[in-house]
Design a protein around this motif. Structure first.
Motif, PDB file in Angstrom:
ATOM      1  N   LYS A 112      -2.850   3.731  -7.395  1.00 32.75           N
ATOM      2  CA  LYS A 112      -2.579   4.884  -7.906  1.00 32.75           C
ATOM      3  C   LYS A 112      -1.797   5.637  -6.870  1.00 32.75           C
ATOM      4  CE  LYS A 112      -6.590   7.110  -5.992  1.00 32.75           C
ATOM      5  NZ  LYS A 112      -7.934   7.909  -6.357  1.00 32.75           N
ATOM      6  N   ARG A 113      -1.086   6.420  -7.552  1.00 36.03           N
ATOM      7  CA  ARG A 113       0.017   7.345  -6.716  1.00 36.03           C
ATOM      8  C   ARG A 113      -0.621   8.115  -5.503  1.00 36.03           C
ATOM      9  NH1 ARG A 113       4.298  11.072  -6.465  1.00 36.03           N
ATOM     10  NH2 ARG A 113       3.617  13.309  -6.285  1.00 36.03           N
ATOM     11  N   GLY A 114      -0.145   7.833  -4.303  1.00 29.50           N
ATOM     12  CA  GLY A 114      -0.816   8.479  -3.213  1.00 29.50           C
ATOM     13  C   GLY A 114      -1.612   7.476  -2.129  1.00 29.50           C
ATOM     14  N   VAL A 115      -1.806   6.284  -2.597  1.00 31.80           N
ATOM     15  CA  VAL A 115      -2.461   5.336  -1.920  1.00 31.80           C
ATOM     16  C   VAL A 115      -1.742   4.860  -0.687  1.00 31.80           C
ATOM     17  CG1 VAL A 115      -4.286   4.858  -3.629  1.00 31.80           C
ATOM     18  CG2 VAL A 115      -2.282   3.213  -3.186  1.00 31.80           C
ATOM     19  N   LEU A 116      -2.664   4.444   0.369  1.00 32.58           N
ATOM     20  CA  LEU A 116      -2.029   3.615   1.407  1.00 32.58           C
ATOM     21  C   LEU A 116      -2.227   2.116   1.288  1.00 32.58           C
ATOM     22  CD1 LEU A 116      -1.026   3.712   4.535  1.00 32.58           C
ATOM     23  CD2 LEU A 116      -3.582   3.976   4.987  1.00 32.58           C
ATOM     24  N   ALA A 117      -1.508   1.383   1.376  1.00 36.70           N
ATOM     25  CA  ALA A 117      -1.835  -0.214   1.391  1.00 36.70           C
ATOM     26  C   ALA A 117      -0.946  -1.013   2.637  1.00 36.70           C
ATOM     27  CB  ALA A 117      -1.320  -0.596   0.075  1.00 36.70           C
ATOM     28  N   PHE A 133       2.868  -0.889   6.530  1.00 41.19           N
ATOM     29  CA  PHE A 133       2.166  -0.296   5.529  1.00 41.19           C
ATOM     30  C   PHE A 133       3.033   0.247   4.616  1.00 41.19           C
ATOM     31  CE2 PHE A 133       2.353   2.993   8.677  1.00 41.19           C
ATOM     32  CZ  PHE A 133       2.895   4.214   7.809  1.00 41.19           C
ATOM     33  N   TYR A 134       2.627   0.695   3.396  1.00 44.75           N
ATOM     34  CA  TYR A 134       3.261   1.505   2.625  1.00 44.75           C
ATOM     35  C   TYR A 134       2.551   2.519   1.969  1.00 44.75           C
ATOM     36  CZ  TYR A 134       1.689  -1.653  -1.012  1.00 44.75           C
ATOM     37  OH  TYR A 134       0.692  -2.429  -1.965  1.00 44.75           O
ATOM     38  N   ILE A 135       3.211   3.836   1.408  1.00 41.91           N
ATOM     39  CA  ILE A 135       2.563   4.802   0.745  1.00 41.91           C
ATOM     40  C   ILE A 135       3.086   4.684  -0.635  1.00 41.91           C
ATOM     41  CG2 ILE A 135       1.912   7.246   0.536  1.00 41.91           C
ATOM     42  CD1 ILE A 135       2.222   7.284   3.312  1.00 41.91           C
ATOM     43  N   VAL A 136       2.307   4.840  -1.760  1.00 39.77           N
ATOM     44  CA  VAL A 136       2.936   4.594  -3.138  1.00 39.77           C
ATOM     45  C   VAL A 136       3.058   6.131  -3.740  1.00 39.77           C
ATOM     46  CG1 VAL A 136       2.045   4.514  -5.636  1.00 39.77           C
ATOM     47  CG2 VAL A 136       1.380   2.554  -3.729  1.00 39.77           C
ATOM     48  N   GLU A 137       4.367   6.034  -4.133  1.00 39.98           N
ATOM     49  CA  GLU A 137       5.021   7.235  -4.710  1.00 39.98           C
ATOM     50  C   GLU A 137       4.621   7.035  -6.340  1.00 39.98           C
ATOM     51  OE1 GLU A 137       8.702  10.112  -5.593  1.00 39.98           O
ATOM     52  OE2 GLU A 137       9.162   8.128  -5.475  1.00 39.98           O
ATOM     53  N   GLY A 138       5.062   5.970  -7.059  1.00 42.56           N
ATOM     54  CA  GLY A 138       4.644   5.238  -8.176  1.00 42.56           C
ATOM     55  C   GLY A 138       5.528   6.264  -9.231  1.00 42.56           C
ATOM     56  N   LYS A 139       4.938   5.866 -10.770  1.00 47.94           N
ATOM     57  CA  LYS A 139       5.416   6.609 -11.746  1.00 47.94           C
ATOM     58  C   LYS A 139       4.531   6.492 -12.747  1.00 47.94           C
ATOM     59  CE  LYS A 139       8.083   2.735 -13.915  1.00 47.94           C
ATOM     60  NZ  LYS A 139       9.081   2.241 -14.392  1.00 47.94           N
ATOM     61  N   ARG A 140       4.622   7.390 -14.046  1.00 51.51           N
ATOM     62  CA  ARG A 140       3.678   7.295 -14.717  1.00 51.51           C
ATOM     63  C   ARG A 140       3.984   6.405 -15.928  1.00 51.51           C
ATOM     64  NH1 ARG A 140       4.230  13.028 -14.288  1.00 51.51           N
ATOM     65  NH2 ARG A 140       2.501  13.887 -13.280  1.00 51.51           N
ATOM     66  N   PHE A 141       2.970   5.747 -16.599  1.00 49.70           N
ATOM     67  CA  PHE A 141       3.413   4.697 -17.451  1.00 49.70           C
ATOM     68  C   PHE A 141       2.498   5.162 -18.921  1.00 49.70           C
ATOM     69  CE2 PHE A 141       3.459   2.450 -13.483  1.00 49.70           C
ATOM     70  CZ  PHE A 141       4.571   1.446 -13.757  1.00 49.70           C
ATOM     71  N   THR A 142       3.258   4.473 -20.074  1.00 51.08           N
ATOM     72  CA  THR A 142       2.590   4.857 -21.183  1.00 51.08           C
ATOM     73  C   THR A 142       1.778   3.648 -21.827  1.00 51.08           C
ATOM     74  OG1 THR A 142       4.609   3.794 -22.238  1.00 51.08           O
ATOM     75  CG2 THR A 142       4.589   6.130 -22.170  1.00 51.08           C
ATOM     76  N   ASP A 143       0.839   3.759 -22.792  1.00 54.18           N
ATOM     77  CA  ASP A 143       0.430   2.428 -23.002  1.00 54.18           C
ATOM     78  C   ASP A 143       1.110   1.268 -23.305  1.00 54.18           C
ATOM     79  OD1 ASP A 143      -2.609   3.066 -23.013  1.00 54.18           O
ATOM     80  OD2 ASP A 143      -2.204   4.490 -24.753  1.00 54.18           O
ATOM     81  N   VAL A 170      -1.411  10.185 -13.656  1.00 58.30           N
ATOM     82  CA  VAL A 170      -1.040  10.357 -12.380  1.00 58.30           C
ATOM     83  C   VAL A 170       0.044   9.500 -11.887  1.00 58.30           C
ATOM     84  CG1 VAL A 170      -2.122  10.430  -9.845  1.00 58.30           C
ATOM     85  CG2 VAL A 170      -3.523  11.126 -11.774  1.00 58.30           C
ATOM     86  N   GLY A 171      -0.204   8.306 -12.183  1.00 58.66           N
ATOM     87  CA  GLY A 171       0.998   7.259 -11.965  1.00 58.66           C
ATOM     88  C   GLY A 171       0.644   6.458 -10.854  1.00 58.66           C
ATOM     89  N   GLY A 172       1.546   5.302 -10.580  1.00 57.38           N
ATOM     90  CA  GLY A 172       1.013   4.243  -9.575  1.00 57.38           C
ATOM     91  C   GLY A 172       2.201   3.327  -9.696  1.00 57.38           C
ATOM     92  N   VAL A 173       1.671   1.932  -9.292  1.00 56.27           N
ATOM     93  CA  VAL A 173       2.370   0.960  -9.283  1.00 56.27           C
ATOM     94  C   VAL A 173       1.222  -0.162  -9.713  1.00 56.27           C
ATOM     95  CG1 VAL A 173       4.351   1.133  -8.041  1.00 56.27           C
ATOM     96  CG2 VAL A 173       2.432   0.600  -6.852  1.00 56.27           C
ATOM     97  N   PRO A 174       0.750  -0.373 -11.061  1.00 54.91           N
ATOM     98  CA  PRO A 174      -0.272  -1.344 -11.288  1.00 54.91           C
ATOM     99  C   PRO A 174       0.073  -2.971 -11.039  1.00 54.91           C
ATOM    100  CG  PRO A 174       0.803  -0.294 -13.381  1.00 54.91           C
ATOM    101  CD  PRO A 174       1.156   0.260 -12.070  1.00 54.91           C
ATOM    102  N   HIS A 175       1.255  -3.061 -11.015  1.00 48.08           N
ATOM    103  CA  HIS A 175       1.378  -4.648 -10.897  1.00 48.08           C
ATOM    104  C   HIS A 175       1.236  -5.163  -9.482  1.00 48.08           C
ATOM    105  CE1 HIS A 175       5.471  -3.237  -9.548  1.00 48.08           C
ATOM    106  NE2 HIS A 175       5.471  -4.271  -8.784  1.00 48.08           N
ATOM    107  N   LEU A 176       0.959  -4.226  -8.554  1.00 43.71           N
ATOM    108  CA  LEU A 176       0.414  -4.569  -6.959  1.00 43.71           C
ATOM    109  C   LEU A 176      -1.039  -4.945  -7.100  1.00 43.71           C
ATOM    110  CD1 LEU A 176       3.070  -2.670  -4.935  1.00 43.71           C
ATOM    111  CD2 LEU A 176       3.264  -4.722  -5.809  1.00 43.71           C
ATOM    112  N   ASP A 177      -1.824  -4.402  -8.011  1.00 51.26           N
ATOM    113  CA  ASP A 177      -3.150  -4.574  -7.959  1.00 51.26           C
ATOM    114  C   ASP A 177      -3.717  -5.952  -7.488  1.00 51.26           C
ATOM    115  OD1 ASP A 177      -3.263  -1.929  -8.091  1.00 51.26           O
ATOM    116  OD2 ASP A 177      -3.920  -1.742 -10.291  1.00 51.26           O
ATOM    117  N   GLN A 178      -4.774  -6.105  -6.515  1.00 48.82           N
ATOM    118  CA  GLN A 178      -5.107  -7.439  -6.209  1.00 48.82           C
ATOM    119  C   GLN A 178      -4.194  -8.590  -5.801  1.00 48.82           C
ATOM    120  OE1 GLN A 178      -8.464  -7.523  -6.643  1.00 48.82           O
ATOM    121  NE2 GLN A 178      -8.326  -5.443  -7.205  1.00 48.82           N
ATOM    122  N   GLY A 179      -2.968  -7.711  -5.342  1.00 47.02           N
ATOM    123  CA  GLY A 179      -2.131  -8.633  -4.525  1.00 47.02           C
ATOM    124  C   GLY A 179      -1.927  -8.308  -3.036  1.00 47.02           C
ATOM    125  N   TYR A 180      -2.178  -6.635  -3.136  1.00 46.46           N
ATOM    126  CA  TYR A 180      -1.888  -5.965  -1.746  1.00 46.46           C
ATOM    127  C   TYR A 180      -3.088  -5.280  -1.203  1.00 46.46           C
ATOM    128  CZ  TYR A 180       3.032  -7.425  -2.182  1.00 46.46           C
ATOM    129  OH  TYR A 180       4.098  -8.383  -2.322  1.00 46.46           O
TER     130      TYR A 180
END
Length: 236
Positions: A112-117, A133-143, A170-180
Motif C-alpha cells: 500500500k502507499r507509504g510502505v517501506l520495502a 530499500f524503497y518507499i512506495v508512493e503508488g497510485k490508486r486503481f480501479t477494479d 489509498v493506492g499502492g503497487v499491488p504487483h510487487l506483493d509477495q515478491g519484495y
C-alpha cells in the motif's frame, strides 16, 4: 500494610515506565522534508537489520538514487556516498553490504502507499538486499485496473477484498506483493515521498540534483508516544 502497598505501587509504576515501546520508529530527513516510519514487528529480521544499520549511521549521506513518480523512491546504496559516483549521470544501485536477508512475506502485509520495502536483485529465494530499500508512493486503481494487473503481472494471484479496497482508495503497487519484503510504513510525512518522487530526473530515473538522507532512531519516549497516538500501545 500501607507501606507494603506503597512499595508495590512504586514497583509497578517503575515497571510501567521501564516497559519498552511496542514498536520501533525511525525518521528519514531530507531537503524535501522528513518522514517517520514504523518498522513492523512481523518482519523481525528486516526490522533488526534496519535498526542496526541506522545505529551505525550507515544511511547518513546516502542518496535516493532512483525515483519513479506514482511508483516509489529507492535509496540506501552505500556507493552513493562516494563523491566520484554520486555525481549526476553516474549509475548507482549496485552497492551492497555483502549479505542478504531471507524474505519475510506475510499475507497481511502488502504494498500500500507509504510502505517501506527491501530492494533486491533477481534471485530465486527473493532474498532482500542487506541495505537498499524503497518507499512506495503508488497510485490508486480501479477494479478494472486491478483485474488487468492480476491477469498480466500477477499470474492470476487474487488480491484479498480488504487489500483491494485500500489499493482503490489509498493506492499502492499491488504487483510487487509477495515478491519484495515489506517491513514498515510511513506514519507521518508521506508528503516528503511525493516531493522526492516528483523531482526532475535523467533517463535512468536518477534525480538530477542529489537527494541525500539522514536516518535516525527515535527515542523510547517518542516511540511510546507514537504507539499511543496510533492506538498501538495496548496491542500485543
Amino acid at each position: 500494610m500501607k507501606r507494603l502497598f506503597t512499595l508495590v505501587f512504586l514497583l509497578l509504576t517503575v515497571a510501567a515506565i521501564a516497559k519498552p515501546p511496542k514498536n520501533q520508529y525511525v525518521k528519514i530527513s531530507t531537503a524535501y522534508g522528513d518522514c517517520i516510519i514504523r518498522l513492523y514487528n512481523e518482519t523481525p529480521r528486516h526490522r533488526d537489520n534496519f535498526v542496526k544499520l541506522t545505529k551505525q549511521g550507515f544511511y547518513n549521506g546516502t542518496l535516493f538514487h532512483r525515483v519513479i513518480q506514482n511508483f516509489m523512491i529507492q535509496g540506501g546504496d552505500p556507493d552513493s556516498r562516494d563523491t566520484s559516483k554520486n555525481k549526476a549521470g553516474k549509475e548507482l544501485g549496485n552497492g551492497d553490504v555483502k549479505y542478504t536477508i531471507p524474505a519475510e512475506f506475510k499475507d497481511s502485509i502488502f504494498h500500500k502507499r507509504g510502505v517501506l520495502a527491501a530492494a533486491r536483485d533477481n534471485n530465486p529465494e527473493k532474498a532482500s538486499s542487506g541495505c537498499q530499500f524503497y518507499i512506495v508512493e503508488g497510485k490508486r486503481f480501479t477494479d478494472e485496473d486491478l483485474d488487468k494487473l492480476i491477469a498480466s503481472r500477477m499470474q492470476g494471484r487474487a488480491i484479498p477484498a480488504s487489500q483491494r479496497e485500500i489499493y482503490k482508495t489509498v493506492g499502492g503497487v499491488p504487483h510487487l506483493d509477495q515478491g519484495y519484503t515489506v517491513y514498515g510504513e510511513v506514519v507521518t510525512g508521506i508528503d516528503m515521498v511525493d516531493r522526492i518522487a516528483a523531482v526532475k530526473k535523467d533517463l535512468s530515473d536518477r534525480p538530477l540534483q542529489n537527494v541525500a538522507m539522514t536516518v535516525t532512531l527515535l527515542k523510547k519516549g517518542d516511540c511510546k508516544s507514537l504507539d499511543k497516538l496510533l492506538g498501538l500501545d495496548k496491542k500485543s
